[in-house]
Write a protein that holds these residues in place. Sequence first.
Motif, PDB file in Angstrom:
ATOM      1  N   GLY A  54       9.157  10.170  -0.190  1.00 55.04           N
ATOM      2  CA  GLY A  54       9.603  11.485   0.358  1.00 55.04           C
ATOM      3  C   GLY A  54       9.844  11.364   2.097  1.00 55.04           C
ATOM      4  O   GLY A  54      10.325  12.281   2.489  1.00 55.04           O
ATOM      5  N   GLY A  55       9.456  10.298   2.424  1.00 53.05           N
ATOM      6  CA  GLY A  55       9.689  10.128   3.953  1.00 53.05           C
ATOM      7  C   GLY A  55       8.389  10.074   4.803  1.00 53.05           C
ATOM      8  O   GLY A  55       8.736  10.059   6.101  1.00 53.05           O
ATOM      9  N   PHE A  56       7.228  10.174   4.354  1.00 51.87           N
ATOM     10  CA  PHE A  56       6.091  10.106   5.366  1.00 51.87           C
ATOM     11  C   PHE A  56       4.917   9.470   4.864  1.00 51.87           C
ATOM     12  O   PHE A  56       4.862   9.151   3.755  1.00 51.87           O
ATOM     13  CB  PHE A  56       5.853  11.726   5.397  1.00 51.87           C
ATOM     14  N   ILE A  57       4.197   9.112   5.799  1.00 53.13           N
ATOM     15  CA  ILE A  57       2.755   8.552   5.288  1.00 53.13           C
ATOM     16  C   ILE A  57       1.865   9.722   5.558  1.00 53.13           C
ATOM     17  O   ILE A  57       1.820   9.848   7.088  1.00 53.13           O
ATOM     18  CB  ILE A  57       2.691   7.322   6.082  1.00 53.13           C
ATOM     19  N   GLN A  58       0.911   9.847   4.921  1.00 52.57           N
ATOM     20  CA  GLN A  58      -0.279  10.688   5.199  1.00 52.57           C
ATOM     21  C   GLN A  58      -1.572   9.869   5.061  1.00 52.57           C
ATOM     22  O   GLN A  58      -1.804   9.499   3.858  1.00 52.57           O
ATOM     23  CB  GLN A  58      -0.284  11.794   4.338  1.00 52.57           C
ATOM     24  N   THR A  59      -2.234   9.289   6.123  1.00 54.18           N
ATOM     25  CA  THR A  59      -3.300   8.747   5.814  1.00 54.18           C
ATOM     26  C   THR A  59      -4.584   9.462   5.374  1.00 54.18           C
ATOM     27  O   THR A  59      -4.697  10.561   5.455  1.00 54.18           O
ATOM     28  CB  THR A  59      -3.755   8.147   7.238  1.00 54.18           C
ATOM     29  N   ASP A  60      -5.609   8.699   4.966  1.00 53.11           N
ATOM     30  CA  ASP A  60      -6.585   9.353   4.224  1.00 53.11           C
ATOM     31  C   ASP A  60      -7.652  10.201   5.326  1.00 53.11           C
ATOM     32  O   ASP A  60      -8.626  10.772   5.093  1.00 53.11           O
ATOM     33  CB  ASP A  60      -7.671   8.298   3.459  1.00 53.11           C
ATOM     34  N   ASP A  61      -7.517   9.554   6.668  1.00 54.63           N
ATOM     35  CA  ASP A  61      -8.128  10.277   7.704  1.00 54.63           C
ATOM     36  C   ASP A  61      -7.858  11.466   8.086  1.00 54.63           C
ATOM     37  O   ASP A  61      -8.331  12.127   9.221  1.00 54.63           O
ATOM     38  CB  ASP A  61      -8.362   9.188   8.849  1.00 54.63           C
ATOM     39  N   GLY A  62      -6.927  12.029   7.722  1.00 52.91           N
ATOM     40  CA  GLY A  62      -6.431  13.483   7.952  1.00 52.91           C
ATOM     41  C   GLY A  62      -5.208  13.346   9.078  1.00 52.91           C
ATOM     42  O   GLY A  62      -5.092  14.842   9.461  1.00 52.91           O
ATOM     43  N   ASN A  63      -4.909  12.471   9.587  1.00 52.86           N
ATOM     44  CA  ASN A  63      -3.931  12.588  10.941  1.00 52.86           C
ATOM     45  C   ASN A  63      -2.663  13.264  10.313  1.00 52.86           C
ATOM     46  O   ASN A  63      -2.411  13.124   9.203  1.00 52.86           O
ATOM     47  CB  ASN A  63      -3.706  11.225  11.348  1.00 52.86           C
ATOM     48  N   LYS A  64      -2.037  13.569  11.174  1.00 51.23           N
ATOM     49  CA  LYS A  64      -0.705  14.188  11.122  1.00 51.23           C
ATOM     50  C   LYS A  64       0.185  13.183  10.425  1.00 51.23           C
ATOM     51  O   LYS A  64       0.066  12.111  10.667  1.00 51.23           O
ATOM     52  CB  LYS A  64       0.057  14.658  12.619  1.00 51.23           C
ATOM     53  N   PRO A  65       0.903  13.730   9.359  1.00 47.62           N
ATOM     54  CA  PRO A  65       1.769  13.245   8.596  1.00 47.62           C
ATOM     55  C   PRO A  65       3.026  12.214   9.792  1.00 47.62           C
ATOM     56  O   PRO A  65       3.447  12.961  10.499  1.00 47.62           O
ATOM     57  CB  PRO A  65       2.539  13.865   7.726  1.00 47.62           C
ATOM     58  N   GLU A  66       3.379  10.958   9.260  1.00 42.75           N
ATOM     59  CA  GLU A  66       4.104  10.383  10.296  1.00 42.75           C
ATOM     60  C   GLU A  66       5.576  10.045   9.360  1.00 42.75           C
ATOM     61  O   GLU A  66       5.540   9.486   8.370  1.00 42.75           O
ATOM     62  CB  GLU A  66       3.518   9.086  10.464  1.00 42.75           C
ATOM     63  N   LEU A  67       6.624  10.468   9.941  1.00 38.78           N
ATOM     64  CA  LEU A  67       7.879  10.065   9.453  1.00 38.78           C
ATOM     65  C   LEU A  67       8.271   8.698   9.263  1.00 38.78           C
ATOM     66  O   LEU A  67       8.179   8.109  10.576  1.00 38.78           O
ATOM     67  CB  LEU A  67       9.161  11.080  10.198  1.00 38.78           C
ATOM     68  N   VAL A  68       8.583   8.016   8.198  1.00 45.36           N
ATOM     69  CA  VAL A  68       8.931   6.550   8.042  1.00 45.36           C
ATOM     70  C   VAL A  68      10.138   6.377   7.437  1.00 45.36           C
ATOM     71  O   VAL A  68      10.407   5.299   7.286  1.00 45.36           O
ATOM     72  CB  VAL A  68       7.722   6.043   7.379  1.00 45.36           C
ATOM     73  N   PHE A  69      10.616   7.315   6.615  1.00 47.38           N
ATOM     74  CA  PHE A  69      11.925   7.097   5.913  1.00 47.38           C
ATOM     75  C   PHE A  69      12.633   8.411   5.976  1.00 47.38           C
ATOM     76  O   PHE A  69      12.259   9.340   5.687  1.00 47.38           O
ATOM     77  CB  PHE A  69      11.426   6.838   4.476  1.00 47.38           C
TER      78      PHE A  69
END
Length: 186
Positions: free
Chosen positions: A13-28
């Motif tokens: 879908g274009g993002f990575i959401q880490t388990d630590d709850g950081n802001k989602p990062e656009l990757v695709f």
Amino acid sequence: MLTKLLRLQQFTGGFIQTDDGNKPELVFRGKLNALEDILDDYVIDAGKKLVVFCRFRPEIDLIQKLLEKKKIKYCSIYGDIKIDDRGAIVKEFQNNPDVKVFLAQIDTAGLGITLTAADTCVYYSVNFNYAAYSQSLARIHRIGQRNRCTYIHLVVEKTIDETVLKALAKKEDLAKTVVDDWKQFF
């Protein structure tokens, strides 16, 4: 296993959401670029209304920014929208010719509403539950729809997207299937 599948689906879908709850990062941007082409063709050029379903809130945020950049008026329903406000949002999409896109989380708006102002529905992403997916298909294909309905699934080839759609085509609940037979996926 389900967490791994969830993370893989978030990535397509274009993002990575880490388990630590950081802001989602656009990757695709693959699906976002494909959606932009659809918006150009259906909404801007043809003047049609469009329904877009997503599974994840960060996807909705990405799409909202795209719609705002393109100056396309839209309505959104997702988990944070109060239930009492949702009827007015649906009514706005159905009745206001200037509102061209209905953007929603599949679990929040995939049941019990009528979106016949559009005859085209885009699935940016889907969840693992066949019942929720099946219900969402019927939002534009209801009494009052005068046109043939079109469904577009944005799929990244050779990824979890294909696995999920194959399971849904077989009317399977993928989450249950993975728990019962996880070795076929990993």
